[in-house]
Design a protein around this motif. Structure first.
Motif, mmCIF file in Angstrom:
data_model
loop_
_atom_site.group_PDB
_atom_site.id
_atom_site.type_symbol
_atom_site.label_atom_id
_atom_site.label_comp_id
_atom_site.label_asym_id
_atom_site.label_seq_id
_atom_site.Cartn_x
_atom_site.Cartn_y
_atom_site.Cartn_z
ATOM 1 N N CYS A 103 5.154 11.702 -62.575
ATOM 2 C CA CYS A 103 6.004 12.542 -61.734
ATOM 3 C C CYS A 103 5.368 12.744 -60.364
ATOM 4 N N SER B 252 2.933 14.635 -59.573
ATOM 5 C CA SER B 252 2.421 15.965 -59.217
ATOM 6 C C SER B 252 0.943 16.112 -59.568
ATOM 7 N N CYS C 2 -0.737 13.488 -62.260
ATOM 8 C CA CYS C 2 0.203 12.855 -63.173
ATOM 9 C C CYS C 2 0.912 11.747 -62.396
ATOM 10 N N CYS D 286 3.304 19.885 -65.348
ATOM 11 C CA CYS D 286 3.782 19.002 -64.278
ATOM 12 C C CYS D 286 5.297 18.873 -64.370
ATOM 13 N N GLU D 287 5.856 18.060 -63.519
ATOM 14 C CA GLU D 287 7.314 17.996 -63.460
ATOM 15 C C GLU D 287 7.938 17.149 -64.567
ATOM 16 N N CYS D 288 7.112 16.472 -65.333
ATOM 17 C CA CYS D 288 7.631 15.567 -66.387
ATOM 18 C C CYS D 288 8.607 16.202 -67.397
HETATM 19 ZN ZN LIG Z 1 4.110 14.617 -64.852
#
Ligand SMILES: [Zn+2]
Ligand SMILES: [Zn+2]
Length: 224
Positions: A172, A174, A169, A186-188
């Motif tokens: 973010c 990750s 991704c 993911c961290e989004c």
């Molecule tokens: Zn992400």
């Protein structure tokens, strides 16, 4: 990585030696006794003081260690095609008896890991699948999606062996793997799921179950 690709990588490894003779890949040589065509992965011929010195190189992509039987088999093959020396190149290790046998026969055992082999045959962007350890993943797909009016950019690739989908991704930063029925968040946060090589992308909502039929998600088919 398929065996053929490993064989090709071993061939390329020895092609680097072409300045010391002639290197041929994947050829057949008639058996000196039976006349049958014997398949040879790599054949390296060089001249040493007017004598032509012939080396047979055999690529063995294995999950198991090379054992005595493998060494004996290649020794027989080398004799059948009049090779002066044999080398086994494998991604894995070998057993102690195999090493003793090889030493006795003057055969070399070499390691070329799948990662090293991959470096030889393909451009970067490849990585070994950590789920199945069977094949390499090429991040050859990319896409955009909008999230809260922001554009999300991602890179992805599918393992040809186990269908895991690798995601980078770019938003973010990750990296993760979406596997059959195992989501990656993911961290989004964006939720990445996969089924039969089809990637589904949707905003992560902790209150919702995975719904592969969710019409709001983006689907990308990695099988094409
Ligand atoms: Zn992400
Ligand atoms: Zn895999």
């Amino acid at each position: 990585m398929k065996w053929q690709e490993y064989q090709e990588a071993v061939g390329q490894l020895y092609e680097q030696m072409a300045e010391f003779g002639v290197v041929k890949k994947n050829i057949t040589i008639p058996d000196r006794v039976t006349g049958q065509a014997r398949q040879i992965d790599v054949w390296w011929e060089m001249k040493i003081e007017n004598h032509s010195f012939k080396i047979l190189i055999d690529a063995k992509k294995r999950k198991e260690k090379i054992d005595v039987k493998d060494v004996e088999e290649i020794m027989m093959l080398a004799q059948s095609v009049n090779a002066d020396k044999a080398i086994i190149v494998t991604n894995n290790e070998w057993t102690e008896p195999a090493e003793k046998r090889a030493k006795f026969d003057g055969m070399d055992l070499r390691i070329l890991s799948i990662d090293e082999a991959t470096d030889l045959v393909v451009e970067d962007k490849w990585l070994m699948c950590s789920i199945c350890n069977e094949d390499c993943v090429l991040l050859d797909q990319s896409g955009f999606m909008t999230k809260n009016n922001l554009l999300n950019w991602w890179l992805g690739g599918k393992c040809r062996s186990c269908d895991s989908i690798y995601i980078n991704c770019q938003d973010c930063g990750s990296k993760g793997i979406a596997r059959e029925k195992i989501e990656y968040i993911c961290e989004c946060p964006i939720k990445w799921t996969s089924q039969n090589g089809v990637l589904s992308i949707s905003e992560f909502d902790p209150n919702k179950q995975i719904d592969f039929e969710d019409p709001n998600q983006i689907k990308i088919d990695f099988n094409e």
